[in-house]
Design a protein around this motif. Sequence first.
Motif: not given
Lengths: 439, 311
Positions: B107-110, B128, B131-135, B183
């Motif tokens: 999920v976003p941030g993972c 995708r 995004a936007p905070s994970g990598h 994660d």
Amino acid sequence: MSIELNSNQNPKITWEGCNVLLDINDGDRLLFARLTPGSTLKIGNKSCSLQPLIGCHFGSLFQLETGDKGPFLSPVVEVSNQEEKGCKIDEPKDNRALVDNNTAQSLTGDEIEAMRREGVTGDEIVEALIANSATFDKKTSFSQEKYRLKKQKKYAPRVLLRRPFARSICETYFKKYPTRIGYLRVDSLSLLLSMANITAHSDVLVVDMIGGLLTGAVAERMGGMGYVCNTYLGVNPYPIDIVRMFNFSDEICKRIVQSPLAELSARENEISLQPGQPEDSCNTEKLTSPPPNSVNMDELMVTPENNNSEILTTAASPVSKACKAAKAGGKAPEVAIKSWRETGFSSLIMAVPDMDAWTIVKEVLPLLSFSAPFAIYHQYLQPLVTCMHNLQLGKMAIGLQIAEPWLREYQVLPSRTHPHMQMSAFGGYVLTGTRICST
Amino acid sequence: MLPTDSVKRLSFKRCVSEGDLVIVYERHDNMKAIKVCESAVLQNRFGVFKHSDWIGKPFGSKVFSSKGGFVYLLAPTPELWTLVLSHRTQILYIADISFVIMYLEIVPGCVVLESGTGSGSLSTSLARAVAPSGHVYTFDFHEQRAASAREDFEKTGLSSLVTVGVRDIQGEGFPEKFTGKADSVFLDLPQPWLAIPSVGKMLKQDGILCSFSPCIEQVQRSCETLRSNFTDIRTFEVLLRTYEVREVKMNSFQGDEDRSTELPPCKRKQRLNEEGNGLENPSPPVVMARPSSEARGHTGYLTFARLKCAA
């Protein structure tokens, strides 16, 4: 670059009031529960509190034990890794001497009951059963393991604490109540989410007639950025109770909104839209379906499983139902509707397992931006075929494809690897494509 | 590619402009990724297309060549990208990709670790999803392949979400700095079991690993290694069956008055038509579907496992 990211987005530990998925005895029973100090779980004829599960890591394993104050859930400390105890395929033992006359076990039911009353642990009972089995030593190591597991499930049932995710929620519904989600299997759901390009900061148009599973799965992928806009024909939004299972934060809930199709289409395409007619045709059906916030979820939580003789479970006493969290599915804000009219939605995702897909698609597709992808689920092939054909004739979309996912699970064990004997033979059909600019 | 940039995101008003990456769609099985450059042309079997004609047109438009042939200009998505990217290695396809993202619970941030990078087909979808905070940190031991992947992520606008490293994960494991930070982890390696101990260190509690292997022997060995500190070990195969949709004219059986003359059905129909005796009943064409006769029969086995929770 910092690797540390906001972990509260993705909590790993349970808290009071959170929804969890309980997996009892390795998938034999699956049920959702809300963790409150008062909620209880019934396994067999024993009822225990779910209190010990609060504040634990998702993924923790518990075992039902009986103590002075009755049955309780105690964390399982895995005794190292039980090495595969020489399950060899070329073992000389076989079942030629096995006589199934029900005399192999010398412990009686009363004796076992007495042991339990005295507080003997489940594991000890299992060992006692093995020690008193006349045939255990004659079994192959493979069937010894099977025997042990069977007894363990009965006398020392285990409860695995799972975090509800789109994946586990879909799997649980598919296993228990496939009709409620229109037989949408987890691989079909994942295909929908990919093909509809769901990501943070999108504006996704959703037609969810599978109880909110689709809405929740989309919202999970967006993390509270952008909008999940649920649209519906007529005046009553479709129920989305399953969204409550996802433990969404307020930020995410606020981004799950609803808006009637008539409102989204207004002024946008007045010629093609004939308000009233498409609505009425569906209204009759919708009026008889339960209103939002119906009992769907609670039903799921307390339905006793009848097909499992060993374990009859009910869960989570219907304590405080009051969800303090912001409610998902509020009315779409005016500014958002206005902006969607100007820019169009970035994608469309639909699951309408009991309706004609085309009559909906022809109304909602014009609301998408040009070049926006869409993914439509149906439990029947024919509605998608008609829909695809009409989209082709109308030159409304390209890259059209109907796909049927196929999923097979394998047992992987030393010298005993093969596909599962039972598999799901059907998980639905998915139509995908990209809207084009026809001007 | 992602809607993070509000200027570039899809909209009725979003038009093709200089420097945009577009997917040129000829047919469902023939697409190409092109960077729009005012002075450039695209030449294919439909003729010569001037990029300058494209600029200012909305995405999703049909554009014509000098000869009157046409193609569509689409905005890139990870799915379209998977169909057009240059195959430097065998790549993962959509059924596997979507299942992996779902099963890894991304999920976003993972934070997601991947090895090898290959052609970056999966990495694009991973990006995708976080995004936007994970990598996404992806590693390949092939320096040039890593460099090409980096260029691709630059081209698709994902470089802020994906970091490509050159490293032999089977030999060295993942870098220590990711210990307890991931994660989920995805492995597509010839000997995944060599990397599994390192994966165990990298994952957060209850984190999930997926290993993709084409051969069952690889799966067998991986699973043996996984049993020591992973749980929920499950192996799947996921495939797609696609359908062809056609309008078909089905002649209905006309009765047996003509049985005496033994003619093949087509001849018989002709004859009826010639006679024009009103017996012919050309049923309207019906839209029908059948499975495509060719399909990918095997891609690989997907093995998932969860890191055991220390009680």
